[in-house]
Design a protein around this motif. Sequence first.
Motif: not given
Length: 138
Positions: A52-66
């Motif tokens: 798996x070395x070198x693989x990129x795993x992107x993730x996006x998101x948005x905060x709903x409550x803080x």
Amino acid sequence: PLTKVWQAWTDPGPIAQWWGPQGVTNPTCEWDARPGGKINIVMLAGEELGELAGQEWPMTGEFREVVPEQKLVYLASPIMNGTPIMDTLTTVTFEERGSKTALTVHIEVTRTTPEAAGPLAGMEQGWNQQLDKLTESL
């Protein structure tokens, strides 16, 4: 202490250090912990992860409550080949217990695609490793 744990969850600097399972770094870590704030993380698999070395795993998101030092709620979408493969709603609660902090993470998978099968199968193990990294960093 609660203030230190809260900072570890709301400051992109510390998050970049502990986010992701063992053997993963985060060359991109944008984490704007406020309602409507965006999340953009790219995890990079290191050599210790073998094939798996070198693989990129992107993730996006948005905060709903803080709620400072009490709760974070955010939507997150891991991305594979440029397309979101699932959506999750994550709620993290913080409770001061003497000089320590109890942390509860609840993840609800709200949408999946067939491509999400592998990441879903490893989600519990990955989160356990990630929280171990958080504990070590504190």
